[in-house]
Design a protein around this motif. Structure first.
Motif, PDB file in Angstrom:
ATOM      1  N   ARG A   1      38.327  35.156  41.938  1.00 57.23           N
ATOM      2  CA  ARG A   1      38.284  34.477  43.234  1.00 57.23           C
ATOM      3  C   ARG A   1      37.036  34.881  43.999  1.00 57.23           C
ATOM      4  O   ARG A   1      36.407  35.905  43.698  1.00 57.23           O
ATOM      5  N   PHE A   2      36.689  34.061  45.015  1.00 54.43           N
ATOM      6  CA  PHE A   2      35.558  34.383  45.875  1.00 54.43           C
ATOM      7  C   PHE A   2      35.984  35.416  46.914  1.00 54.43           C
ATOM      8  O   PHE A   2      37.082  35.335  47.480  1.00 54.43           O
ATOM      9  N   LEU A   3      35.120  36.387  47.172  1.00 55.28           N
ATOM     10  CA  LEU A   3      35.315  37.355  48.236  1.00 55.28           C
ATOM     11  C   LEU A   3      34.555  36.892  49.476  1.00 55.28           C
ATOM     12  O   LEU A   3      33.787  35.929  49.426  1.00 55.28           O
ATOM     13  N   GLU A   4      34.750  37.581  50.574  1.00 61.37           N
ATOM     14  CA  GLU A   4      34.049  37.222  51.803  1.00 61.37           C
ATOM     15  C   GLU A   4      32.541  37.352  51.598  1.00 61.37           C
ATOM     16  O   GLU A   4      32.061  38.404  51.182  1.00 61.37           O
TER      17      GLU A   4
ATOM     18  N   ALA B   1      31.362  46.531  40.101  1.00 59.93           N
ATOM     19  CA  ALA B   1      32.366  45.857  40.925  1.00 59.93           C
ATOM     20  C   ALA B   1      32.843  44.544  40.317  1.00 59.93           C
ATOM     21  O   ALA B   1      33.735  43.898  40.880  1.00 59.93           O
ATOM     22  N   SER B   2      32.257  44.129  39.196  1.00 55.64           N
ATOM     23  CA  SER B   2      32.556  42.829  38.571  1.00 55.64           C
ATOM     24  C   SER B   2      32.290  41.673  39.524  1.00 55.64           C
ATOM     25  O   SER B   2      32.982  40.654  39.492  1.00 55.64           O
ATOM     26  N   ASP B   3      31.289  41.830  40.380  1.00 53.89           N
ATOM     27  CA  ASP B   3      30.930  40.796  41.358  1.00 53.89           C
ATOM     28  C   ASP B   3      29.707  40.011  40.880  1.00 53.89           C
ATOM     29  O   ASP B   3      28.701  40.605  40.459  1.00 53.89           O
ATOM     30  N   LEU B   4      29.797  38.700  40.958  1.00 52.32           N
ATOM     31  CA  LEU B   4      28.660  37.829  40.692  1.00 52.32           C
ATOM     32  C   LEU B   4      28.122  37.344  42.029  1.00 52.32           C
ATOM     33  O   LEU B   4      28.828  36.656  42.774  1.00 52.32           O
ATOM     34  N   PHE B   5      26.888  37.733  42.371  1.00 55.57           N
ATOM     35  CA  PHE B   5      26.255  37.338  43.626  1.00 55.57           C
ATOM     36  C   PHE B   5      25.439  36.074  43.390  1.00 55.57           C
ATOM     37  O   PHE B   5      24.685  35.989  42.419  1.00 55.57           O
ATOM     38  N   ILE B   6      25.561  35.110  44.297  1.00 54.19           N
ATOM     39  CA  ILE B   6      24.833  33.851  44.195  1.00 54.19           C
ATOM     40  C   ILE B   6      24.155  33.571  45.524  1.00 54.19           C
ATOM     41  O   ILE B   6      24.800  33.605  46.574  1.00 54.19           O
TER      42      ILE B   6
ATOM     43  N   HIS C   1      22.349  30.680  54.304  1.00 48.29           N
ATOM     44  CA  HIS C   1      22.208  32.106  54.615  1.00 48.29           C
ATOM     45  C   HIS C   1      23.322  32.942  53.990  1.00 48.29           C
ATOM     46  O   HIS C   1      23.263  34.172  54.005  1.00 48.29           O
ATOM     47  N   GLU C   2      24.355  32.295  53.420  1.00 49.10           N
ATOM     48  CA  GLU C   2      25.441  33.046  52.816  1.00 49.10           C
ATOM     49  C   GLU C   2      25.059  33.583  51.428  1.00 49.10           C
ATOM     50  O   GLU C   2      24.356  32.924  50.669  1.00 49.10           O
ATOM     51  N   ILE C   3      25.552  34.786  51.146  1.00 49.25           N
ATOM     52  CA  ILE C   3      25.445  35.384  49.816  1.00 49.25           C
ATOM     53  C   ILE C   3      26.853  35.350  49.224  1.00 49.25           C
ATOM     54  O   ILE C   3      27.719  36.142  49.605  1.00 49.25           O
ATOM     55  N   TYR C   4      27.092  34.425  48.315  1.00 46.90           N
ATOM     56  CA  TYR C   4      28.426  34.249  47.756  1.00 46.90           C
ATOM     57  C   TYR C   4      28.734  35.358  46.762  1.00 46.90           C
ATOM     58  O   TYR C   4      27.879  35.760  45.955  1.00 46.90           O
ATOM     59  N   ARG C   5      29.990  35.838  46.812  1.00 46.26           N
ATOM     60  CA  ARG C   5      30.443  36.893  45.919  1.00 46.26           C
ATOM     61  C   ARG C   5      31.668  36.404  45.153  1.00 46.26           C
ATOM     62  O   ARG C   5      32.724  36.202  45.734  1.00 46.26           O
ATOM     63  N   LEU C   6      31.494  36.209  43.845  1.00 45.17           N
ATOM     64  CA  LEU C   6      32.587  35.788  42.979  1.00 45.17           C
ATOM     65  C   LEU C   6      33.031  36.989  42.156  1.00 45.17           C
ATOM     66  O   LEU C   6      32.275  37.488  41.317  1.00 45.17           O
ATOM     67  N   ASN C   7      34.241  37.485  42.405  1.00 42.91           N
ATOM     68  CA  ASN C   7      34.764  38.620  41.645  1.00 42.91           C
ATOM     69  C   ASN C   7      35.388  38.100  40.354  1.00 42.91           C
ATOM     70  O   ASN C   7      36.381  37.363  40.386  1.00 42.91           O
ATOM     71  N   LEU C   8      34.807  38.470  39.221  1.00 44.37           N
ATOM     72  CA  LEU C   8      35.256  37.948  37.937  1.00 44.37           C
ATOM     73  C   LEU C   8      36.519  38.631  37.449  1.00 44.37           C
ATOM     74  O   LEU C   8      37.211  38.099  36.571  1.00 44.37           O
ATOM     75  N   GLU C   9      36.833  39.816  37.970  1.00 49.05           N
ATOM     76  CA  GLU C   9      38.073  40.481  37.583  1.00 49.05           C
ATOM     77  C   GLU C   9      39.274  39.837  38.276  1.00 49.05           C
ATOM     78  O   GLU C   9      40.319  39.621  37.662  1.00 49.05           O
TER      79      GLU C   9
ATOM     80  N   LEU D   1      26.595  38.533  31.090  1.00 48.18           N
ATOM     81  CA  LEU D   1      27.721  39.371  31.486  1.00 48.18           C
ATOM     82  C   LEU D   1      28.014  40.459  30.455  1.00 48.18           C
ATOM     83  O   LEU D   1      28.567  41.504  30.801  1.00 48.18           O
ATOM     84  N   SER D   2      27.674  40.219  29.202  1.00 50.88           N
ATOM     85  CA  SER D   2      27.875  41.193  28.132  1.00 50.88           C
ATOM     86  C   SER D   2      26.524  41.604  27.565  1.00 50.88           C
ATOM     87  O   SER D   2      25.490  41.008  27.878  1.00 50.88           O
ATOM     88  N   ASP D   3      26.535  42.633  26.727  1.00 52.98           N
ATOM     89  CA  ASP D   3      25.290  43.113  26.128  1.00 52.98           C
ATOM     90  C   ASP D   3      24.753  42.166  25.059  1.00 52.98           C
ATOM     91  O   ASP D   3      23.561  42.164  24.777  1.00 52.98           O
ATOM     92  N   ASP D   4      25.644  41.363  24.459  1.00 45.49           N
ATOM     93  CA  ASP D   4      25.215  40.433  23.428  1.00 45.49           C
ATOM     94  C   ASP D   4      25.296  38.994  23.952  1.00 45.49           C
ATOM     95  O   ASP D   4      25.174  38.769  25.152  1.00 45.49           O
ATOM     96  N   PHE D   5      25.537  38.048  23.063  1.00 46.16           N
ATOM     97  CA  PHE D   5      25.530  36.630  23.426  1.00 46.16           C
ATOM     98  C   PHE D   5      26.892  36.107  23.862  1.00 46.16           C
ATOM     99  O   PHE D   5      27.013  34.946  24.251  1.00 46.16           O
ATOM    100  N   SER D   6      27.926  36.932  23.830  1.00 44.25           N
ATOM    101  CA  SER D   6      29.299  36.423  23.916  1.00 44.25           C
ATOM    102  C   SER D   6      29.717  35.975  25.312  1.00 44.25           C
ATOM    103  O   SER D   6      30.580  35.101  25.438  1.00 44.25           O
ATOM    104  N   LYS D   7      29.164  36.551  26.397  1.00 45.36           N
ATOM    105  CA  LYS D   7      29.585  36.180  27.744  1.00 45.36           C
ATOM    106  C   LYS D   7      28.362  36.021  28.635  1.00 45.36           C
ATOM    107  O   LYS D   7      27.552  36.944  28.741  1.00 45.36           O
ATOM    108  N   TYR D   8      28.261  34.866  29.292  1.00 44.04           N
ATOM    109  CA  TYR D   8      27.143  34.610  30.196  1.00 44.04           C
ATOM    110  C   TYR D   8      27.541  33.543  31.214  1.00 44.04           C
ATOM    111  O   TYR D   8      28.533  32.831  31.045  1.00 44.04           O
TER     112      TYR D   8
END
Length: 212
Positions: free
Chosen positions: A167-170, A146-151, A156-164, A103-110
């Motif tokens: 919560r999960f989006l549709e 968008a600060s979205d994490l796609f999983i 068949h669903e593509i989960y979208r977790l908005n980290l900002e 999530l960050s350029d270094d080791f601090s967030k993943y």
């Protein structure tokens, strides 16, 4: 590095060649590297770059300074610093890691995608949050704009977790029965995923439509 040929098989000796003593200053080290091409091309190995049993995944941070490796047994993750060629930290986990997403350029967030449908968010001081997804995950990608994490995973669903928003989006709904991999294009910011029936789908997160 030296290369030798034995019975038509190449053998690479990574430890051969010139090396620099650890006690010399960084200024003198750079000077020697400019003067001697053999020193400049030398291969340096990271110390203790190993797992007790097996490693499932490896990830390099965007700034190129840190290498993450996840393995077992027991499940844990290690972070190595390339400049020092040594282990920076390691953490024990509750489940085996499938994928690592920075999530960050270094080791601090993943983020860690784990077996048993778990997703873990980590900060520099340790595990920040842990959650569970409805289906087994196989891959994930992060959209910084968008600060979205796609999983993606076994459904068949593509989960979208908005980290900002936290919560999960549709979710997006693929036409395939399951998905195997995904990524975000750096050029046009399209989310792309591979399906179990051998196709590639492209989605635009800005208008939530499948574009190809």
């Amino acid at each position: 590095m030296q290369v030798s040929l034995s019975n038509d098989a190449k053998i690479y000796n990574l430890s051969a060649g010139k090396s620099l003593p650890e006690w010399i200053s960084e200024r003198k080290r750079r000077k020697l590297e400019r003067q001697d091409v053999d020193i400049r091309r030398r291969i340096q190995l990271i110390q203790d770059f190993e797992m007790p049993d097996v490693s499932h995944t490896i990830k390099v941070s965007p700034d190129g300074r840190f290498v993450f490796a996840a393995g077992t047994y027991k499940p844990f993750i290690k972070c190595y610093e390339v400049e020092n060629l040594a282990l920076k930290f390691q953490r024990g986990l509750d489940a085996d890691v499938i994928k690592i997403q920075m999530l960050s350029d270094d080791f601090s967030k993943y983020v860690l995608l784990e077996e048993e449908r778990y997703v873990e968010l980590h900060a520099s001081n340790g595990r920040y949050f842990r959650l569970r997804i409805p289906k087994f995950g196989r891959d994930m990608a992060y959209c910084k704009e968008a600060s979205d994490l796609f999983i993606v995973g076994s459904g068949h669903e593509i989960y979208r977790l908005n980290l900002e928003q936290g919560r999960f989006l549709e979710p997006f709904s693929s036409s395939a029965a399951s998905l195997t991999c995904c990524t975000i294009s750096e050029d046009h910011q399209l989310f792309m995923c591979g399906t179990s029936d051998g196709r590639i789908e492209a989605w635009d997160h800005r208008d939530k439509s499948r574009v190809g």
